[in-house]
Design an enzyme around this catalytic site. Structure first.
Site, mmCIF file in Angstrom:
data_model
loop_
_atom_site.group_PDB
_atom_site.id
_atom_site.type_symbol
_atom_site.label_atom_id
_atom_site.label_comp_id
_atom_site.label_asym_id
_atom_site.label_seq_id
_atom_site.Cartn_x
_atom_site.Cartn_y
_atom_site.Cartn_z
ATOM 1 N N CYS A 63 -97.571 21.252 17.060
ATOM 2 C CA CYS A 63 -96.785 20.245 17.774
ATOM 3 C C CYS A 63 -96.089 19.295 16.792
ATOM 4 O O CYS A 63 -96.702 18.811 15.844
ATOM 5 C CB CYS A 63 -97.700 19.461 18.703
ATOM 6 S SG CYS A 63 -96.809 18.230 19.684
ATOM 7 N N CYS A 67 -99.405 12.228 17.047
ATOM 8 C CA CYS A 67 -100.495 11.504 17.716
ATOM 9 C C CYS A 67 -101.739 11.587 16.814
ATOM 10 O O CYS A 67 -102.241 12.687 16.535
ATOM 11 C CB CYS A 67 -100.771 12.116 19.079
ATOM 12 S SG CYS A 67 -99.256 12.374 20.042
ATOM 13 N N CYS A 70 -104.931 13.883 17.413
ATOM 14 C CA CYS A 70 -104.783 15.223 17.999
ATOM 15 C C CYS A 70 -104.941 16.368 16.997
ATOM 16 O O CYS A 70 -104.333 16.370 15.928
ATOM 17 C CB CYS A 70 -103.428 15.324 18.687
ATOM 18 S SG CYS A 70 -103.244 16.865 19.615
ATOM 19 N N CYS A 107 -105.498 22.615 35.204
ATOM 20 C CA CYS A 107 -104.514 21.860 34.433
ATOM 21 C C CYS A 107 -104.093 22.639 33.187
ATOM 22 O O CYS A 107 -104.929 22.975 32.349
ATOM 23 C CB CYS A 107 -105.100 20.513 34.045
ATOM 24 S SG CYS A 107 -103.961 19.526 33.074
ATOM 25 N N CYS A 138 -101.915 21.279 37.992
ATOM 26 C CA CYS A 138 -101.567 20.157 37.126
ATOM 27 C C CYS A 138 -101.030 20.752 35.828
ATOM 28 O O CYS A 138 -101.457 21.841 35.418
ATOM 29 C CB CYS A 138 -102.805 19.305 36.854
ATOM 30 S SG CYS A 138 -102.496 17.924 35.723
ATOM 31 N N CYS A 198 -100.969 11.878 36.756
ATOM 32 C CA CYS A 198 -102.285 11.784 36.136
ATOM 33 C C CYS A 198 -102.017 11.053 34.830
ATOM 34 O O CYS A 198 -101.309 11.579 33.967
ATOM 35 C CB CYS A 198 -102.842 13.183 35.891
ATOM 36 S SG CYS A 198 -104.333 13.190 34.869
ATOM 37 N N ARG A 270 -111.327 9.534 36.005
ATOM 38 C CA ARG A 270 -112.017 10.684 35.400
ATOM 39 C C ARG A 270 -112.666 10.323 34.062
ATOM 40 O O ARG A 270 -112.028 9.681 33.224
ATOM 41 C CB ARG A 270 -111.009 11.821 35.184
ATOM 42 C CG ARG A 270 -111.622 13.091 34.561
ATOM 43 C CD ARG A 270 -110.602 14.209 34.415
ATOM 44 N NE ARG A 270 -109.977 14.502 35.693
ATOM 45 C CZ ARG A 270 -108.661 14.649 35.864
ATOM 46 N NH1 ARG A 270 -107.846 14.561 34.849
ATOM 47 N NH2 ARG A 270 -108.177 14.883 37.062
HETATM 48 N N1 SAM Z 1 -98.578 17.571 24.368
HETATM 49 C C1 SAM Z 1 -98.647 16.915 25.625
HETATM 50 C C2 SAM Z 1 -98.589 15.422 25.478
HETATM 51 O O1 SAM Z 1 -99.244 14.877 24.595
HETATM 52 O O2 SAM Z 1 -97.886 14.790 26.278
HETATM 53 C C3 SAM Z 1 -99.835 17.307 26.449
HETATM 54 C C4 SAM Z 1 -101.197 17.599 25.832
HETATM 55 S S1 SAM Z 1 -102.048 16.234 25.078
HETATM 56 C C5 SAM Z 1 -103.302 17.055 24.209
HETATM 57 C C6 SAM Z 1 -102.805 15.374 26.433
HETATM 58 C C7 SAM Z 1 -103.650 14.155 26.164
HETATM 59 O O3 SAM Z 1 -104.927 14.540 25.710
HETATM 60 C C8 SAM Z 1 -103.193 13.141 25.141
HETATM 61 O O4 SAM Z 1 -102.211 12.284 25.628
HETATM 62 C C9 SAM Z 1 -104.470 12.383 24.838
HETATM 63 O O5 SAM Z 1 -104.609 11.273 25.682
HETATM 64 C C10 SAM Z 1 -105.556 13.422 25.108
HETATM 65 N N2 SAM Z 1 -106.195 13.840 23.860
HETATM 66 C C11 SAM Z 1 -105.672 14.658 22.923
HETATM 67 N N3 SAM Z 1 -106.515 14.816 21.878
HETATM 68 C C12 SAM Z 1 -107.612 14.070 22.161
HETATM 69 C C13 SAM Z 1 -108.821 13.816 21.453
HETATM 70 N N4 SAM Z 1 -109.053 14.335 20.254
HETATM 71 N N5 SAM Z 1 -109.756 13.031 22.040
HETATM 72 C C14 SAM Z 1 -109.502 12.491 23.250
HETATM 73 N N6 SAM Z 1 -108.365 12.683 23.957
HETATM 74 C C15 SAM Z 1 -107.423 13.458 23.418
HETATM 75 C C1 DTB Z 2 -106.475 14.059 29.485
HETATM 76 O O1 DTB Z 2 -106.367 12.845 29.684
HETATM 77 N N1 DTB Z 2 -107.391 14.617 28.711
HETATM 78 C C2 DTB Z 2 -107.216 16.042 28.650
HETATM 79 C C3 DTB Z 2 -106.026 16.285 29.605
HETATM 80 N N2 DTB Z 2 -105.669 14.971 30.004
HETATM 81 C C4 DTB Z 2 -104.873 17.062 29.147
HETATM 82 C C5 DTB Z 2 -107.107 16.552 27.277
HETATM 83 C C6 DTB Z 2 -108.322 16.208 26.428
HETATM 84 C C7 DTB Z 2 -108.152 16.837 25.108
HETATM 85 C C8 DTB Z 2 -109.351 16.613 24.230
HETATM 86 C C9 DTB Z 2 -109.159 17.174 22.872
HETATM 87 C C10 DTB Z 2 -108.947 18.648 22.811
HETATM 88 O O2 DTB Z 2 -109.676 19.432 23.489
HETATM 89 O O3 DTB Z 2 -108.081 19.056 22.043
HETATM 90 FE FE1 SF4 Z 3 -98.560 17.019 20.487
HETATM 91 FE FE2 SF4 Z 3 -101.153 16.499 20.518
HETATM 92 FE FE3 SF4 Z 3 -99.399 14.514 20.695
HETATM 93 FE FE4 SF4 Z 3 -99.671 16.231 22.762
HETATM 94 S S1 SF4 Z 3 -101.219 14.815 21.999
HETATM 95 S S2 SF4 Z 3 -97.762 15.471 21.871
HETATM 96 S S3 SF4 Z 3 -100.148 18.129 21.640
HETATM 97 S S4 SF4 Z 3 -99.676 15.876 18.923
#
Ligand code: SAM
Ligand code: DTB
Ligand code: SF4
Length: 327
Positions: A63, A67, A70, A107, A138, A198, A270
């Site tokens: 990606c 973030c 991530c 989702c 979702c 959501c 949640r």
């Molecule tokens: N790429 C898309 C976006 O960010 O809009 C969708 C997927 S992203 C992984 C969805 C959400 O998962 C993020 O906004 C964040 O709040 C949560 N998330 C991602 N990595 C995480 C982590 N390591 N621990 C907790 N929450 C996480």
């Molecule tokens: C949300 O708030 N948490 C979910 C879902 N929406 C997409 C994602 C959690 C991701 C946790 C880290 C991972 O598994 O990569």
């Molecule tokens: Fe990309 Fe992860 Fe950010 Fe979603 S949360 S936009 S997958 S870097």
């Protein structure tokens, strides 16, 4: 700071919360806060019922966003391997398994900055196939234009997940490749297309209590409260800037849930990421404080989740059951 008794006791959801009011809720004595949240929870929901969602990463890694939490950002060296967009049949097969395992909502997550028009037909095929199984649908695919939001709605998408992640004052410490306003714009496109939102965020990223209140304040003043409100406890990912963050105090996590319940009383709140490292006692406290939704299944997107045996045992111990009638 004392929260006057009238805060949180109004009969219908409010959209005129001030940041100071939200902060005052966080400052209540723990037992008072949890009691108030439990009371509000009962006004709108059966507190013995849980909404059960299951995630699938349909496009993992690579990606372009940065973030800081991530595993899927190409800016950081993590153990997550990138892969291409899955084909619709494989996604639908996994959704059928999730349904058989008790999921009510499926989702689909993609590691994209934004949805590309060329991918809309592929994603639409996944959505309509999952919907045809009798599941709620979702997706979380990054930023959307209003036209794309309408196309996803037409394909049968019920919910779109797009998190604000943290309060506006801390946001730049976490992500710099997209703005808070970008996120609010996508949420508006989702609402305008007639889908449910959501939207929530993450705790445990080094933010202050004021930042946590800032996130919930932003959610509380949206024109419509998010129908689902995920609170993620950071899953620390080695190699990311936030991989060595100090865990948030478990009781502070419960406070976050309770305040979310009070300011967005009709939302499904949640316990999202992080249950893997939570005790059953902590999860029970969260349910008492107004949480009424979890992710089930052994994986979230790229990290582990408790899985079926642990969650069957949790629900049995607590005498809780899957939510009956879903909208
Ligand atoms: N790429 C898309 C976006 O960010 O809009 C969708 C997927 S992203 C992984 C969805 C959400 O998962 C993020 O906004 C964040 O709040 C949560 N998330 C991602 N990595 C995480 C982590 N390591 N621990 C907790 N929450 C996480
Ligand atoms: C949300 O708030 N948490 C979910 C879902 N929406 C997409 C994602 C959690 C991701 C946790 C880290 C991972 O598994 O990569
Ligand atoms: Fe990309 Fe992860 Fe950010 Fe979603 S949360 S936009 S997958 S870097």
């Amino acid at each position: 700071m004392n929260a006057p008794a009238h805060i949180a006791l109004s009969a219908s959801p409010r959209h005129d919360w001030t940041l100071e009011e939200v902060e005052a809720l966080f400052e209540l004595p723990f037992t008072e806060l949890v009691f108030r949240a439990a009371e509000v929870h009962r006004r709108w929901f059966d507190p013995t019922e849980l909404q059960l969602s299951q995630l699938l990463s349909v496009k993992t890694g690579g990606c372009p966003e940065n973030c800081g939490y991530c595993s899927q950002s190409q800016h950081f060296k993590t153990a997550t391997k990138a892969s291409k967009l899955m084909d619709a049949d494989s996604v639908i097969a996994q959704a059928a398994e999730a349904k058989a395992g008790g999921a009510q909502r499926f989702c689909m997550g993609a590691a994209w900055r934004d949805l590309k028009d060329r991918d809309v037909p592929k994603v639409a095929a996944m959505i309509s196939g999952v919907k045809a199984l009798g599941l709620e649908t979702c997706a979380t695919l990054g930023m959307l234009t209003p036209e794309q939001a309408r196309a996803l709605k037409a394909a049968g998408l019920d919910y779109y997940n797009h998190n604000l992640d943290t309060g506006p004052d801390y946001y730049d410490q976490v992500v710099t490749t997209r703005t808070y306003q970008d996120r609010l714009d996508t949420l508006a496109a989702v609402r305008d297309a007639g889908m449910s939102t959501c939207c929530g965020g993450i705790v445990g990223m080094g933010e202050t209590r004021r930042d946590r209140a800032g996130l919930l304040h932003q959610l509380a003043i949206l024109p419509e409260h998010p129908q689902s409100l995920p609170i993620n406890d950071l899953m620390p990912i080695p190699g990311t800037p936030l991989g060595k963050s100090n865990p948030v105090d478990p009781l502070e996590f419960v406070r976050m849930i309770a305040v979310a319940r009070l300011v967005c009383p009709k939302s499904m709140v949640r316990i999202a990421a992080g249950r893997e490292h939570m005790t059953k006692e902590l999860q029970a406290l969260c349910f008492l404080a107004g949480a009424n939704s979890i992710f089930i299944g052994a994986r979230l997107l790229t990290t582990d989740n408790p899985g079926r045996n642990a969650d069957d045992a949790l629900l049995a111990d607590l005498k809780m059951k899957p939510m009956a009638a879903l909208a």
